[in-house]
Write a protein that holds these residues in place. Sequence first.
Motif: not given
Length: 393
Positions: A189-203
Amino acid sequence: MATVQPTLSTNDSATWRGMLTRPEHGQATLTAVFLLASMLIVPLCTVHQAATLYLIATVCFYYTLVRSIPAMLGLGIPLLAVYGITSSFSLTAVAAALLLGGACGAFLLIHYHDYKDLRHLCLFLIPLLAYGGATLVTRDPVRGLLVLLPLAISAVFAWCVLGYRAHTPAVIAGAGALVGALALAFVVTLAVTGQLAGDPLGTLAARLNSAIIELFFDARTQYAELGMELGMTDTDIINTAAMTVNLMPAILLSGAAILSYLSWRALLRMLLAFGSVPRIPLRLGGFTMSPFSAGLFVLSFVAALIANAEQATVGGVVLQNLATVLEPGLALIGFVSLFARSSTRSCFTYILSFGLLFVLWSNPGTGLALAAFFGAFNILMARFLPSPNEKGD
């Protein structure tokens, strides 16, 4: 503590598999239809009407297995707890779909796993139908892949039953498969929505913290409108939200373990109700925990209280997470030890039982912790100070 049989040899395992009686066509068809519905409801859970209808179907289907209202509570209470905590029919329906969908898929795989038999290929059409239907309705091919989540539990449980593996390892394996499948779905889901970069767990942690704080503020406002007080200051709400986020790994693992346990019990109910086995062997139906787990829980719980006495520390949070993961299983053993029927129950046992029910009603968290301590001490006493009357058990 009840003991289980040792690991079977290859010949004995083949003999055990040969003892499993294939269900009637009507029973297999009913199970397949409910598996398809369970797979479909995972991506379609946001449709309120679909979630409500599925939950009604869940009650009807499970009643066909147990034929007992008291036995229904074993499924109903956890699902009601999910709804009570989340106030969401969607998440409650997903929990039910993972639980019973995993059991139905495992039941079918146990009896129809031979790929050489062309008739069994119909079983493998169910995921394709579910994916096609979900994709057609949601118009999202990636979201449609969520229909595969119940199959993670199904595959592991079928492997456990066919290999005649014990209850506790099977539940742990099912929980691990569920956590792995959910983690994979999260990453995709993160990869498809472009949110895999950075700190996804922190967000994610920050969003969860904000959502919990907002939830408590809304609850306090609603209480005030009713002329009542929630009894939590702003500082209390902020601290509770931070503690919940810190414990989220353990909460997720515990939730997966509880769901896996319930799914395994539902599978055993199906095997018995549909005549696959005349009775459930102790190895498959007897839940146990080791003295090491009991001792580890007691030490980690007490150490976490000491470490977090003034403020939360990294070590204290880790220990608290560890204790939280072990708590549900030990609490179950504690409840069974207190409320199981026995001719040797004393007045003190009755007092403990009613006292625990009172604490559980007034403060569920404290009640579960007390039940877990009782279960842990029961295991440790049985290991190091066994009763002469229970010799050999």
